[in-house]
Design a protein around this motif. Structure first.
Motif, PDB file in Angstrom:
ATOM      1  N   LEU A  40      31.688 -30.098 -58.520  1.00 23.70           N
ATOM      2  CA  LEU A  40      31.864 -31.470 -59.000  1.00 23.70           C
ATOM      3  C   LEU A  40      31.649 -31.583 -60.498  1.00 23.70           C
ATOM      4  CD1 LEU A  40      30.089 -33.480 -56.146  1.00 23.70           C
ATOM      5  CD2 LEU A  40      32.495 -32.843 -56.358  1.00 23.70           C
ATOM      6  N   GLU A  41      30.709 -30.795 -61.037  1.00 23.86           N
ATOM      7  CA  GLU A  41      30.414 -30.916 -62.465  1.00 23.86           C
ATOM      8  C   GLU A  41      31.556 -30.407 -63.341  1.00 23.86           C
ATOM      9  OE1 GLU A  41      28.529 -27.131 -60.834  1.00 23.86           O
ATOM     10  OE2 GLU A  41      28.631 -29.251 -60.287  1.00 23.86           O
ATOM     11  N   GLU A  42      32.477 -29.655 -62.755  1.00 19.62           N
ATOM     12  CA  GLU A  42      33.580 -29.118 -63.554  1.00 19.62           C
ATOM     13  C   GLU A  42      34.738 -30.101 -63.729  1.00 19.62           C
ATOM     14  OE1 GLU A  42      34.931 -25.294 -62.380  1.00 19.62           O
ATOM     15  OE2 GLU A  42      32.928 -24.377 -62.408  1.00 19.62           O
ATOM     16  N   TYR A  43      34.638 -31.268 -63.087  1.00 17.83           N
ATOM     17  CA  TYR A  43      35.684 -32.264 -63.282  1.00 17.83           C
ATOM     18  C   TYR A  43      35.499 -33.019 -64.604  1.00 17.83           C
ATOM     19  CZ  TYR A  43      37.197 -31.590 -58.446  1.00 17.83           C
ATOM     20  OH  TYR A  43      37.673 -31.048 -57.274  1.00 17.83           O
ATOM     21  N   HIS A  44      34.269 -33.051 -65.102  1.00 21.92           N
ATOM     22  CA  HIS A  44      33.964 -33.693 -66.385  1.00 21.92           C
ATOM     23  C   HIS A  44      34.500 -35.135 -66.439  1.00 21.92           C
ATOM     24  CE1 HIS A  44      32.724 -29.758 -67.767  1.00 21.92           C
ATOM     25  NE2 HIS A  44      33.927 -29.263 -67.500  1.00 21.92           N
ATOM     26  N   ASP A  45      34.241 -35.886 -65.374  1.00 17.55           N
ATOM     27  CA  ASP A  45      34.729 -37.262 -65.304  1.00 17.55           C
ATOM     28  C   ASP A  45      33.602 -38.275 -65.147  1.00 17.55           C
ATOM     29  OD1 ASP A  45      33.963 -36.624 -62.748  1.00 17.55           O
ATOM     30  OD2 ASP A  45      35.915 -36.944 -61.823  1.00 17.55           O
ATOM     31  N   ASP A  46      32.402 -37.912 -65.596  1.00 21.78           N
ATOM     32  CA  ASP A  46      31.264 -38.823 -65.476  1.00 21.78           C
ATOM     33  C   ASP A  46      31.486 -40.117 -66.258  1.00 21.78           C
ATOM     34  OD1 ASP A  46      30.024 -36.961 -63.912  1.00 21.78           O
ATOM     35  OD2 ASP A  46      28.826 -36.106 -65.541  1.00 21.78           O
ATOM     36  N   PRO A  49      34.744 -44.794 -65.274  1.00 17.13           N
ATOM     37  CA  PRO A  49      34.055 -45.773 -64.438  1.00 17.13           C
ATOM     38  C   PRO A  49      34.837 -46.150 -63.183  1.00 17.13           C
ATOM     39  CG  PRO A  49      35.063 -46.870 -66.316  1.00 17.13           C
ATOM     40  CD  PRO A  49      35.311 -45.397 -66.496  1.00 17.13           C
ATOM     41  N   ASN A  50      36.155 -46.142 -63.260  1.00 17.22           N
ATOM     42  CA  ASN A  50      36.967 -46.589 -62.139  1.00 17.22           C
ATOM     43  C   ASN A  50      37.065 -45.500 -61.073  1.00 17.22           C
ATOM     44  OD1 ASN A  50      39.822 -46.830 -60.745  1.00 17.22           O
ATOM     45  ND2 ASN A  50      39.290 -48.883 -61.489  1.00 17.22           N
ATOM     46  N   LEU A  51      36.675 -45.850 -59.855  1.00 14.80           N
ATOM     47  CA  LEU A  51      36.671 -44.866 -58.777  1.00 14.80           C
ATOM     48  C   LEU A  51      38.072 -44.340 -58.493  1.00 14.80           C
ATOM     49  CD1 LEU A  51      35.258 -43.349 -56.465  1.00 14.80           C
ATOM     50  CD2 LEU A  51      35.555 -45.393 -55.049  1.00 14.80           C
ATOM     51  N   PHE A  52      39.045 -45.234 -58.444  1.00 19.43           N
ATOM     52  CA  PHE A  52      40.409 -44.803 -58.134  1.00 19.43           C
ATOM     53  C   PHE A  52      40.921 -43.837 -59.191  1.00 19.43           C
ATOM     54  CE2 PHE A  52      45.052 -45.416 -58.384  1.00 19.43           C
ATOM     55  CZ  PHE A  52      45.400 -45.058 -57.090  1.00 19.43           C
ATOM     56  N   GLN A  53      40.671 -44.142 -60.461  1.00 22.51           N
ATOM     57  CA  GLN A  53      41.106 -43.248 -61.531  1.00 22.51           C
ATOM     58  C   GLN A  53      40.394 -41.905 -61.456  1.00 22.51           C
ATOM     59  OE1 GLN A  53      40.432 -45.409 -65.166  1.00 22.51           O
ATOM     60  NE2 GLN A  53      42.259 -46.695 -64.933  1.00 22.51           N
ATOM     61  N   LYS A  54      39.118 -41.945 -61.075  1.00 26.21           N
ATOM     62  CA  LYS A  54      38.367 -40.697 -60.948  1.00 26.21           C
ATOM     63  C   LYS A  54      38.967 -39.824 -59.847  1.00 26.21           C
ATOM     64  CE  LYS A  54      33.966 -40.693 -61.547  1.00 26.21           C
ATOM     65  NZ  LYS A  54      32.490 -40.862 -61.431  1.00 26.21           N
ATOM     66  N   LEU A  55      39.294 -40.428 -58.707  1.00 24.51           N
ATOM     67  CA  LEU A  55      39.865 -39.650 -57.609  1.00 24.51           C
ATOM     68  C   LEU A  55      41.252 -39.122 -57.978  1.00 24.51           C
ATOM     69  CD1 LEU A  55      38.811 -41.801 -54.519  1.00 24.51           C
ATOM     70  CD2 LEU A  55      37.700 -39.766 -55.458  1.00 24.51           C
ATOM     71  N   LYS A 397      34.034 -33.005 -50.341  1.00 23.21           N
ATOM     72  CA  LYS A 397      33.008 -33.582 -51.212  1.00 23.21           C
ATOM     73  C   LYS A 397      33.577 -34.123 -52.523  1.00 23.21           C
ATOM     74  CE  LYS A 397      31.587 -29.025 -52.974  1.00 23.21           C
ATOM     75  NZ  LYS A 397      30.441 -28.093 -53.080  1.00 23.21           N
ATOM     76  N   TRP A 398      34.813 -33.751 -52.872  1.00 22.19           N
ATOM     77  CA  TRP A 398      35.416 -34.238 -54.110  1.00 22.19           C
ATOM     78  C   TRP A 398      35.568 -35.751 -54.108  1.00 22.19           C
ATOM     79  CZ3 TRP A 398      40.114 -36.867 -54.485  1.00 22.19           C
ATOM     80  CH2 TRP A 398      40.883 -36.914 -53.327  1.00 22.19           C
ATOM     81  N   TRP A 399      35.723 -36.355 -52.908  1.00 24.05           N
ATOM     82  CA  TRP A 399      35.872 -37.800 -52.837  1.00 24.05           C
ATOM     83  C   TRP A 399      34.644 -38.485 -52.237  1.00 24.05           C
ATOM     84  CZ3 TRP A 399      35.696 -40.323 -48.120  1.00 24.05           C
ATOM     85  CH2 TRP A 399      35.911 -39.544 -46.964  1.00 24.05           C
ATOM     86  N   ILE A 400      33.898 -37.790 -51.384  1.00 23.76           N
ATOM     87  CA  ILE A 400      32.734 -38.423 -50.770  1.00 23.76           C
ATOM     88  C   ILE A 400      31.647 -38.688 -51.806  1.00 23.76           C
ATOM     89  CG2 ILE A 400      30.852 -38.072 -49.141  1.00 23.76           C
ATOM     90  CD1 ILE A 400      32.740 -36.707 -47.289  1.00 23.76           C
ATOM     91  N   ALA A 401      31.369 -37.712 -52.680  1.00 22.49           N
ATOM     92  CA  ALA A 401      30.294 -37.880 -53.665  1.00 22.49           C
ATOM     93  C   ALA A 401      30.524 -39.076 -54.598  1.00 22.49           C
ATOM     94  CB  ALA A 401      30.109 -36.592 -54.466  1.00 22.49           C
ATOM     95  N   PRO A 402      31.699 -39.227 -55.213  1.00 24.49           N
ATOM     96  CA  PRO A 402      31.879 -40.399 -56.081  1.00 24.49           C
ATOM     97  C   PRO A 402      31.889 -41.719 -55.327  1.00 24.49           C
ATOM     98  CG  PRO A 402      33.925 -39.157 -55.899  1.00 24.49           C
ATOM     99  CD  PRO A 402      32.846 -38.316 -55.301  1.00 24.49           C
TER     100      PRO A 402
END
Length: 504
Positions: A40-46, A49-55, A397-402
């Motif tokens: 998860l830390e390798e996505y660098h998307d912290d 803010p928008n969940l949809f954009q993050k996914l 986990k890519w979508w459950i965690a956020p």
């Protein structure tokens, strides 16, 4: 001996290193480090803010995320269609049996038709086995991994997963379903049922009240096995109505899911976070245990009042007359209890669990006069189900965690309940433990939601497939309806959620 050898082979295949569920373990000579699933830390998307954009960004970073989740959703949809597949299988079987009445010298085309019907019947029967669904969908998942990531990635990913929980469930189910353990638990429950005159209603209340709470000490899989077997004997054998049957099943699944929260070692979703979050016995009992106990009693009372006339009409059968059965010697019962304790204490070490189970099978052979038939089909199917779910869950986990990290207490509770219905609750709490900066109140909410939603579907809680396997035949040739289970479990789920969130 064939069963003994098959058991050893399957358990050894299931057995794995005690790493964390749904996560790749540390690299070593035999298990090289892999970058799959993408950490998860390798996505660098912290900063997104928008969940949809993050996914969307995570799908673009690794398109396999979308592929793996689509396959997972297909498996979930498949679980809701198992009754239809069983119906098709029975139709082919009836047609095959009709052709069996023909003379042996039938036309070759008829023989080919027989072979085709037999194959189709078995194929759709396999497709209709709830415990086999996620294993079936491992085939397209593995093909997708090989095509998109390569064979070494598949091998590295599968061998890095922990299979200790599936092995544990197989073994504890087998031991808990042995005659000495069943007789001992039945004696405890009979004392409670005797307070109500040992009527079917009294047995119903005692099994659904005391049985799930025992799961905090003998573990939830063992409690589910024992409660389901006793309900099959004391309740479902009396042919209750459809509504009462599904209400009882939903109540059992929900009660078992929350009944293991009196301690920190019995419920899989609690075990996943207890060490990392420093939750001990005192914390679990004061924060969860007494609330779960009150919730179980409240839910049982609500359903008892609702179905009291029908429960009163159920009549006892001769199978309830214990005096006609051969008693199990106390030393044999004590040895079985020791095997249960060994399995619980070594639950995280598959090799030790398997070793203990082999000694248990030898002891059963040596004392077969006081043992029942050792049926391993159910435990094996459940173990296959859980092992397959672990493999699928690691890719989600890519979508459950956020999703979890962006929620406050009440939305987190509700979100955890809903996610648990479509994924194993142990995977939900484990993934929540990966979210950095979780406040104590949020930790409480996610675990409360995970255990509360553990009765909504067969896949929501690890012990549920055991109950499905044992009680499925009581619901007719098509087995348990997923919709019927949801309707039976929704009221207890609401009661448990209220107990966890409103009680101080």
């Amino acid at each position: 001996m064939r069963t003994f050898g098959l058991t050893l082979l399957v358990l050894c295949l299931l057995g794995g290193r005690p790493n964390t569920v749904c996560a790749a373990g540390p690299p070593d000579a035999d298990h090289p480090q892999i970058n799959f699933p993408k950490p998860l830390e390798e996505y660098h998307d912290d900063e997104t803010p928008n969940l949809f954009q993050k996914l969307i960004g995570r799908v673009k970073a690794d398109p396999f995320n979308l592929v793996g989740t689509i396959i997972f959703l297909c498996a979930i949809l498949h679980t809701f269609l198992t009754a239809n597949f069983m119906h098709i299988a029975h139709a082919y079987k009836r047609e095959f049996e009709a052709l069996e009445d023909l003379e042996n010298g039938a036309d070759p085309s008829v023989e080919r038709r027989r072979d085709a019907l037999q194959f189709r019947s078995q194929f759709f029967h396999f497709m209709g086995e709830v415990e086999a669904v996620f294993g079936i969908w491992l085939v397209p998942l593995f093909l997708a991994i090989v095509l998109m990531k390569g064979w070494p990635t598949l091998v590295g990913y599968v061998t890095s997963l922990n299979s200790a929980e599936p092995v544990f469930v197989v073994v504890i189910m087998a031991i808990a379903s042995s005659r000495p353990i069943l007789r001992l638990t039945e004696n405890w429950l009979s004392k409670l049922a005797a307070m109500g005159g040992s009527t079917p209603a009294a047995w119903w209340l005692s099994i659904l009240t005391l049985g799930p709470l025992l799961g905090s000490f003998i573990t939830e899989p063992a409690a589910m096995t024992i409660c389901a077997l006793l309900l099959r004997q004391k309740f479902y054998a009396l042919k209750p109505g459809k509504r009462l049957s599904y209400a009882t099943l939903g109540l059992l699944f929900v009660n078992i899911s929350v009944g293991g929260t009196l301690t920190h070692f019995a419920a899989p979703p609690v075990v996943m976070v207890a060490t990392k979050w420093s939750w001990d016995f005192q914390y679990m009992f004061t924060s969860f245990g007494w609330k779960a106990s009150l919730g179980i009693v409240a839910a049982n009372i609500v359903y008892y009042v609702r179905f009291r006339p029908e429960l009163a009409q159920l009549k006892r059968t001769r199978s309830d007359e214990k005096e006609k059965r051969r008693p199990v010697p106390l030393p044999i019962t004590i040895v079985h209890i020791l095997f249960v304790l060994w399995t619980v204490c070594t639950a995280h070490y598959a090799a030790l669990v398997i070793l203990g189970f082999l000694f248990f099978l030898a002891f059963v052979e040596a004392t077969d006069r006081h043992q029942g038939v050792m049926r391993l089909r159910g435990p094996m199917l459940v173990g296959f189900f859980l092992a397959s779910l672990v493999v699928h869950g690691g890719c989600q986990k890519w979508w459950i965690a956020p999703v979890l990290s962006g929620l406050s207490e009440w939305p987190l509770l509700i979100g955890s309940i809903l996610l648990t219905a479509f994924n194993d609750n142990a995977a939900i709490t484990y993934l929540a433990s990966l979210v950095p900066g979780f406040a104590p109140s949020l930790k409480y909410a996610v675990v409360a939601g995970a255990v509360t939603g553990g009765g909504l579907t067969v896949i929501a809680n690890a012990p549920n497939p055991a109950g499905q396997s044992i009680l499925g035949p009581a619901f007719g040739k098509d087995g348990i309806s997923p919709l019927g289970l949801v309707l039976g479990a929704i009221i207890p789920t609401i009661i448990m959620a209220a107990a966890f969130m409103f009680l101080p």
